[in-house]
Write a protein that holds these residues in place. Structure first.
Motif, PDB file in Angstrom:
ATOM      1  N   TRP A   1       0.852  -1.190   0.000  1.00  0.00           N
ATOM      2  CA  TRP A   1       0.000   0.000   0.000  1.00  0.00           C
ATOM      3  C   TRP A   1       0.888   1.240   0.000  1.00  0.00           C
ATOM      4  CZ3 TRP A   1       0.076   3.904   3.703  1.00  0.00           C
ATOM      5  CH2 TRP A   1      -0.894   4.904   3.553  1.00  0.00           C
ATOM      6  N   GLY A   2       0.357   2.347  -0.500  1.00  0.00           N
ATOM      7  CA  GLY A   2       0.979   3.638  -0.284  1.00  0.00           C
ATOM      8  C   GLY A   2       2.081   4.034  -1.243  1.00  0.00           C
ATOM      9  N   PHE A   3       2.244   3.302  -2.351  1.00  0.00           N
ATOM     10  CA  PHE A   3       3.298   3.670  -3.308  1.00  0.00           C
ATOM     11  C   PHE A   3       2.863   4.744  -4.299  1.00  0.00           C
ATOM     12  CE2 PHE A   3       6.029   0.627  -1.555  1.00  0.00           C
ATOM     13  CZ  PHE A   3       7.272   0.715  -2.161  1.00  0.00           C
ATOM     14  N   PRO A   4       1.736   4.594  -4.992  1.00  0.00           N
ATOM     15  CA  PRO A   4       1.405   5.565  -6.049  1.00  0.00           C
ATOM     16  C   PRO A   4       0.961   6.924  -5.507  1.00  0.00           C
ATOM     17  CG  PRO A   4      -0.362   3.966  -5.812  1.00  0.00           C
ATOM     18  CD  PRO A   4       0.743   3.511  -4.911  1.00  0.00           C
ATOM     19  N   GLU A   5       1.164   7.935  -6.338  1.00  0.00           N
ATOM     20  CA  GLU A   5       0.642   9.258  -6.025  1.00  0.00           C
ATOM     21  C   GLU A   5      -0.844   9.309  -6.382  1.00  0.00           C
ATOM     22  OE1 GLU A   5       3.248  12.734  -6.960  1.00  0.00           O
ATOM     23  OE2 GLU A   5       4.346  11.252  -8.151  1.00  0.00           O
ATOM     24  N   LYS A   6      -1.570  10.179  -5.701  1.00  0.00           N
ATOM     25  CA  LYS A   6      -2.983  10.346  -6.004  1.00  0.00           C
ATOM     26  C   LYS A   6      -3.142  10.930  -7.403  1.00  0.00           C
ATOM     27  CE  LYS A   6      -7.154  12.756  -4.447  1.00  0.00           C
ATOM     28  NZ  LYS A   6      -7.714  13.783  -3.556  1.00  0.00           N
TER      29      LYS A   6
ATOM     30  N   ILE B   1       6.573   6.009  -3.626  1.00  0.00           N
ATOM     31  CA  ILE B   1       7.267   6.052  -4.923  1.00  0.00           C
ATOM     32  C   ILE B   1       8.149   7.301  -5.031  1.00  0.00           C
ATOM     33  CG2 ILE B   1       5.457   7.289  -6.206  1.00  0.00           C
ATOM     34  CD1 ILE B   1       7.553   4.261  -7.441  1.00  0.00           C
ATOM     35  N   LYS B   2       7.803   8.358  -4.327  1.00  0.00           N
ATOM     36  CA  LYS B   2       8.595   9.593  -4.353  1.00  0.00           C
ATOM     37  C   LYS B   2       9.849   9.479  -3.490  1.00  0.00           C
ATOM     38  CE  LYS B   2       6.213  13.488  -4.248  1.00  0.00           C
ATOM     39  NZ  LYS B   2       5.221  14.525  -3.822  1.00  0.00           N
ATOM     40  N   ARG B   3       9.912   8.422  -2.680  1.00  0.00           N
ATOM     41  CA  ARG B   3      11.049   8.266  -1.763  1.00  0.00           C
ATOM     42  C   ARG B   3      11.839   6.996  -1.997  1.00  0.00           C
ATOM     43  NH1 ARG B   3       8.437   8.095   3.871  1.00  0.00           N
ATOM     44  NH2 ARG B   3       6.394   7.819   2.898  1.00  0.00           N
ATOM     45  N   VAL B   4      11.363   6.166  -2.915  1.00  0.00           N
ATOM     46  CA  VAL B   4      11.940   4.820  -3.052  1.00  0.00           C
ATOM     47  C   VAL B   4      13.415   4.866  -3.461  1.00  0.00           C
ATOM     48  CG1 VAL B   4      11.342   4.413  -5.485  1.00  0.00           C
ATOM     49  CG2 VAL B   4      11.358   2.499  -3.862  1.00  0.00           C
ATOM     50  N   THR B   5      13.837   5.945  -4.112  1.00  0.00           N
ATOM     51  CA  THR B   5      15.245   6.051  -4.515  1.00  0.00           C
ATOM     52  C   THR B   5      16.160   6.330  -3.325  1.00  0.00           C
ATOM     53  OG1 THR B   5      14.899   8.386  -5.056  1.00  0.00           O
ATOM     54  CG2 THR B   5      14.749   6.812  -6.867  1.00  0.00           C
ATOM     55  N   THR B   6      15.567   6.683  -2.187  1.00  0.00           N
ATOM     56  CA  THR B   6      16.394   6.925  -0.998  1.00  0.00           C
ATOM     57  C   THR B   6      16.667   5.634  -0.222  1.00  0.00           C
ATOM     58  OG1 THR B   6      14.478   7.465   0.394  1.00  0.00           O
ATOM     59  CG2 THR B   6      15.518   9.288  -0.783  1.00  0.00           C
ATOM     60  N   ILE B   7      16.053   4.532  -0.653  1.00  0.00           N
ATOM     61  CA  ILE B   7      16.428   3.233  -0.089  1.00  0.00           C
ATOM     62  C   ILE B   7      17.794   2.869  -0.658  1.00  0.00           C
ATOM     63  CG2 ILE B   7      15.864   0.767   0.044  1.00  0.00           C
ATOM     64  CD1 ILE B   7      12.915   1.498  -0.204  1.00  0.00           C
TER      65      ILE B   7
ATOM     66  N   ALA C   1       2.043  -1.700 -11.241  1.00  0.00           N
ATOM     67  CA  ALA C   1       2.974  -0.909 -12.049  1.00  0.00           C
ATOM     68  C   ALA C   1       4.028  -0.230 -11.175  1.00  0.00           C
ATOM     69  CB  ALA C   1       2.210   0.143 -12.851  1.00  0.00           C
ATOM     70  N   MET C   2       3.712  -0.072  -9.884  1.00  0.00           N
ATOM     71  CA  MET C   2       4.664   0.564  -8.978  1.00  0.00           C
ATOM     72  C   MET C   2       5.946  -0.262  -8.835  1.00  0.00           C
ATOM     73  SD  MET C   2       3.564   3.512  -7.975  1.00  0.00           S
ATOM     74  CE  MET C   2       3.081   3.644  -9.691  1.00  0.00           C
ATOM     75  N   GLY C   3       5.825  -1.579  -8.969  1.00  0.00           N
ATOM     76  CA  GLY C   3       7.009  -2.426  -8.914  1.00  0.00           C
ATOM     77  C   GLY C   3       7.952  -2.123 -10.060  1.00  0.00           C
ATOM     78  N   ASN C   4       7.407  -2.042 -11.271  1.00  0.00           N
ATOM     79  CA  ASN C   4       8.236  -1.738 -12.438  1.00  0.00           C
ATOM     80  C   ASN C   4       8.734  -0.306 -12.408  1.00  0.00           C
ATOM     81  OD1 ASN C   4       8.174  -4.286 -13.733  1.00  0.00           O
ATOM     82  ND2 ASN C   4       6.078  -3.897 -14.399  1.00  0.00           N
ATOM     83  N   SER C   5       7.927   0.609 -11.868  1.00  0.00           N
ATOM     84  CA  SER C   5       8.379   1.999 -11.726  1.00  0.00           C
ATOM     85  C   SER C   5       9.583   2.073 -10.792  1.00  0.00           C
ATOM     86  CB  SER C   5       7.249   2.882 -11.187  1.00  0.00           C
ATOM     87  OG  SER C   5       6.185   2.954 -12.099  1.00  0.00           O
ATOM     88  N   THR C   6       9.523   1.296  -9.720  1.00  0.00           N
ATOM     89  CA  THR C   6      10.649   1.244  -8.779  1.00  0.00           C
ATOM     90  C   THR C   6      11.890   0.672  -9.460  1.00  0.00           C
ATOM     91  OG1 THR C   6       9.140   0.967  -6.896  1.00  0.00           O
ATOM     92  CG2 THR C   6      11.431   0.312  -6.572  1.00  0.00           C
ATOM     93  N   LYS C   7      11.666  -0.348 -10.265  1.00  0.00           N
ATOM     94  CA  LYS C   7      12.776  -0.967 -11.007  1.00  0.00           C
ATOM     95  C   LYS C   7      13.437   0.056 -11.930  1.00  0.00           C
ATOM     96  CE  LYS C   7      13.711  -5.386 -13.216  1.00  0.00           C
ATOM     97  NZ  LYS C   7      13.105  -6.678 -13.614  1.00  0.00           N
TER      98      LYS C   7
END
Length: 350
Positions: A181-186, A279-285, A304-310
């Protein structure tokens, strides 16, 4: 003067009695208690064949985190740490314990504010509420003396596991996000207008001031039957239970004093979007932490959030798996596939 004092004390006592009676009648109206939750959980966990222990882990802050530990002596392998989703508890992993704890230590806990864990008052600021959850996980880690682990989170638990990995990267060897939960933007308001029917907006406006699970508690003695009526799918997810075991467990997890749900309400926008999307913070992992996504093919979460993270984490390992036939509760609907994928991931880690 004395008579006046007596009258005043009598009035005060009467007020106290009234409030006490009101509280007692409320608990009678809402047929749940901590003891009922313990009993319901025991009925679920008796289906585990592996030896395990459950206990309260007390943190430095004095909060108590209800914890299940299996196979803790196998210290040669990195342990699993499982974090459940909104309204869940350690009992929901019942179909995963035996297989996954066979080769490595397995830890699962009730998030602060959920299940049998302490139910404190959370901050109402979304960032502060999130930090409160994350800090409690770190306090729990210190108390159970874990160094590094494979962190597995489902739904809200996946969101918090991601946030934990940002703040404490040295503790996470691999991050597994199960239908997070909580990955995509509104989406833009114009798109939302087309997606949400008018009647739903009206109902949403009426319910906005209330906690998410307030209706379950307000239903009083009808609450347990409401769980069965509105979520009959849980019987299909947990096929080992032919009676109302899983429904009772879910009811008693969620009919207790609202705490974690208040924090979740602070963290989300109506219709389920996170105020601070991951998704806006995933690059800080840290790039040193591999991430595995697992989505159900029939889930309402945006895979799609998985592929966006990739795409965003080009220099890091990100795997995305879609489990066919599963919905949001991947681990329960397709436990064999879920367990197999997780063990395969661990083999690559080892």
């Amino acid at each position: 003067m004395a008579a006046t004092g007596v009258a005043a004390n009598a009035a005060t006592d009467q007020n106290n009695i009234s409030w006490w009676d009101w509280g007692a009648s409320w608990f009678k109206w809402c047929p749940t208690s901590e003891a009922d939750l313990r009993k319901a959980e025991k009925r679920v966990l008796k289906h585990i064949k592996t030896e395990y222990e459950t206990k309260f882990v007390e943190t430095e802050k004095g909060t108590k985190i209800w914890t299940l530990i299996a196979n803790p002596t196998n210290s040669s392998k990195l342990p699993f740490v499982f974090v459940h989703g909104f309204g869940g508890g350690i009992g929901l992993w019942v179909q995963n314990y035996d297989k996954l704890s066979n080769s490595r230590p397995f830890y699962a806990f009730d998030l602060l504010g959920f299940g049998q864990s302490s139910r404190p008052t959370f901050p109402t600021n979304p960032w502060s509420a999130e930090d409160h959850f994350v800090h409690s996980i770190e306090e729990w880690r210190k108390a159970v003396n874990l160094d590094k682990f494979i962190l597995v989170g489902h739904s809200l638990g996946a969101f918090l596991a991601s946030s934990y990995s940002i703040k404490y990267p040295e503790r996470v060897r691999h991050l597994v996000l199960v239908d997070p939960w909580g990955f995509p933007e509104k989406p833009p308001e114009s798109l939302m207008e087309r997606r949400i029917p008018v009647w739903a907006k009206v109902v949403g406006s009426i319910l906005k001031p209330f906690n998410i699970l307030a209706g379950l508690r307000a239903a009083g003695p009808l609450g347990p039957s409401l769980v069965q009526k509105f979520r009959p799918d849980f019987q299909r997810k947990f096929v080992m239970f032919e009676d109302d075991t899983i429904f009772n467990y879910i009811y008693h997890c969620n009919a207790q004093k609202p705490s974690g749900e208040v924090a979740f309400k602070a963290m989300q926008i109506p219709w389920g979007w996170a105020k601070n999307p991951m998704i806006k913070r995933v690059t800080t992992i840290s790039d040193d932490i591999p991430i595995t996504f697992m989505y159900g093919s029939r889930s309402y979460m945006d895979s799609a959030m998985g592929n966006s993270t990739k795409y965003l984490r080009k220099d890091a390992l990100v795997d995305v798996h879609i489990i066919q036939g599963a919905g949001h509760h991947v681990y329960a609907e397709k436990p064999e596939e879920f367990n197999y994928l997780l063990l395969k991931t661990c083999k690559d880690i080892d």
